[in-house]
Design a protein around this motif. Sequence first.
Motif, short mmCIF file in Angstrom:
data_model
loop_
_atom_site.label_atom_id
_atom_site.label_comp_id
_atom_site.label_asym_id
_atom_site.label_seq_id
_atom_site.Cartn_x
_atom_site.Cartn_y
_atom_site.Cartn_z
N PRO A 156 0.81 -1.22 0.00
CA PRO A 156 0.00 0.00 0.00
C PRO A 156 0.85 1.27 0.00
N GLN A 157 0.27 2.31 -0.59
CA GLN A 157 0.95 3.61 -0.65
C GLN A 157 0.85 4.35 0.68
N LEU A 158 -0.20 4.08 1.45
CA LEU A 158 -0.40 4.75 2.72
C LEU A 158 0.11 3.86 3.86
N ILE A 159 0.94 4.45 4.70
CA ILE A 159 1.60 3.71 5.78
C ILE A 159 1.22 4.34 7.12
N PRO A 160 0.81 3.55 8.10
CA PRO A 160 0.48 4.12 9.41
C PRO A 160 1.64 4.90 10.00
N VAL B 279 1.24 8.16 6.39
CA VAL B 279 2.37 8.66 5.62
C VAL B 279 2.20 8.21 4.17
N VAL B 280 2.33 9.16 3.23
CA VAL B 280 2.35 8.80 1.82
C VAL B 280 3.73 8.22 1.53
N ARG B 281 3.76 7.00 1.04
CA ARG B 281 4.99 6.20 0.93
C ARG B 281 6.20 7.00 0.46
N PRO B 282 7.21 7.17 1.35
CA PRO B 282 8.49 7.74 0.92
C PRO B 282 9.47 6.63 0.55
N THR B 283 9.20 5.42 1.04
CA THR B 283 9.95 4.19 0.82
C THR B 283 9.21 3.12 1.61
N SER B 284 9.55 1.87 1.43
CA SER B 284 8.68 0.82 1.97
C SER B 284 9.30 -0.05 3.06
#
Length: 548
Positions: A133-137, A171-176
């Motif tokens: 997912p692009q959105l991360i807690p 958080v909008v994915r800056p890295t995974s």
Amino acid sequence: MVASLRLPSLAYLFTSPSAALGRRSKAVFRRAHHPRPPPTAGFSAQSTAAVPPATEERGGKQKSRGEDRAVTPRSQDFNAWYLDVIEHAELADYGPVRGTMVIRPYGYAIWEAIQDYLNVKFKETGHSNMYFPQLIPYSFIEKEASHVEGFSPELALVTIGGGKELEEKLVVRPTSETIVNHMFTQWIHSHRDLPLMINQWANVTRWEMRTKPFIRTLEFLWQEGHTAHATPEEAEKEALQMIDVYTKFAYEQAAIPVIAGRKSNIERFAGADRTYTIEAMMGDRKALQAGTSHNLGQNFSRAFGTQFTDENGNRQHVWQTSWAISTRFVGGIIMTHGDDAGLMLPPRLAPVQVIVILIYKKADEKSGVISAASSVKDALQSAGVKVKLDDSEQRTPGWKFNFWEMKGVPLRIEIGPRDVASGSVVVSRRDIPGKEGKVFGISMEPAVLEAYVKDKLDEIQSSLLQRAKLFRDRNILDVSSYDELKEAISQGKWARGPWSASDQDELRVKEETGATIRCFPFDQPEDIKTCLMTGNPASEVAIFAKSY
């Protein structure tokens, strides 16, 4: 609602695998994917407010998008030349939010060619594609923050969803790394679950303050590989294997003679035990960190509790790697091979390898020329050549010549009434301008023409690599003292010399010259030398350069 937030002590977030990852440790902050360049017109990010898409800034001036103007010569202003080529070759355009870009079909086709090659290589080496997912807690980010100090990444946060304030910011994915490790912890239990090797093709968002199209934007595209292993030896082998995949891609597909090596302690990703890199010399002699591979050791698995039961029944933390290349590589291709006429694409990555241009003046010549050109196009296409027939009538042949040269098409085939009568074509090479690169009388007979075209495409691919390699080698100076290093950097060149000095000495070099250690090359001399800074014995040489 999306907000920009600076968070201290989150090194790994912007030092994850990327085309420009290797990061600094401790108190020195450098953004992972995109080392910060000087501000560039048009993609300046003093503000991220929307700007009118119909204008661009160049050296303080604004010019209409519709204004017809020539490409700035590379020797006059390399940055302006780069922006001009991107515009006129129709690679990308400016997004409505400052610092973003729209990748146009031709530019995206180059990225697709990169994807096509690497995707095969990743699968051949045992990796499977998936998507996170692009959105991360936000709690995931906080969880890792205590483990790496000295970094301050800029994040985009979602605070409102469905018209309501969210209970937890996203958080909008800056890295995974965070979400990957969260899932690895759920999937890995036993040594039988290892190795776990995945890759994803995705977009990431980083709230950059200074931007440059393809080289650094608020949002960019990349692939990021993540693997987990049972032993440190397996992780090290994986990290080296993937930097080798990138190196071969750069040489064999992009015709860019990168230098592969290990990052210094200062420059490596702060969450890694070791960072490996490929460094490319651009046309202005700056270094571009074009891809990286990290041996992460157990740093992330300890932070997230990613463990497995080994063959003896003992619980251990997994050993991990991460590695990536991004759309930054498209910028590297432009700046390595381009000239004052525009792009010059290596045939293996060119969206169009051959353009066929019709030349006729009289109406009664048209049908014969079109028929012959269509036959040529069909024959080459059947042979696997990426060929396009430009049969548009709105522009002159001369305009088309310039247009397709700007787009970097390796070969041009010209067909006119005389060529139809003789059963032959004229072939021009993009890498050899003018009459020297033009050959007359090449037979239209399919077998002959196909063989000729394929041979010339191979020649162009090899020629671009050799040209870039010669340019690189001429601009790397071997130095044996700090004064010689400073002189080489002042000339805009790379400096290569023995190095065993401290991290503080390395920081001093950067402060006084603006150059950093790009890498300790894998290809090292056998004899022990004297450190150029301290005079102590040195078993390795390092390469210093200014970079993007």
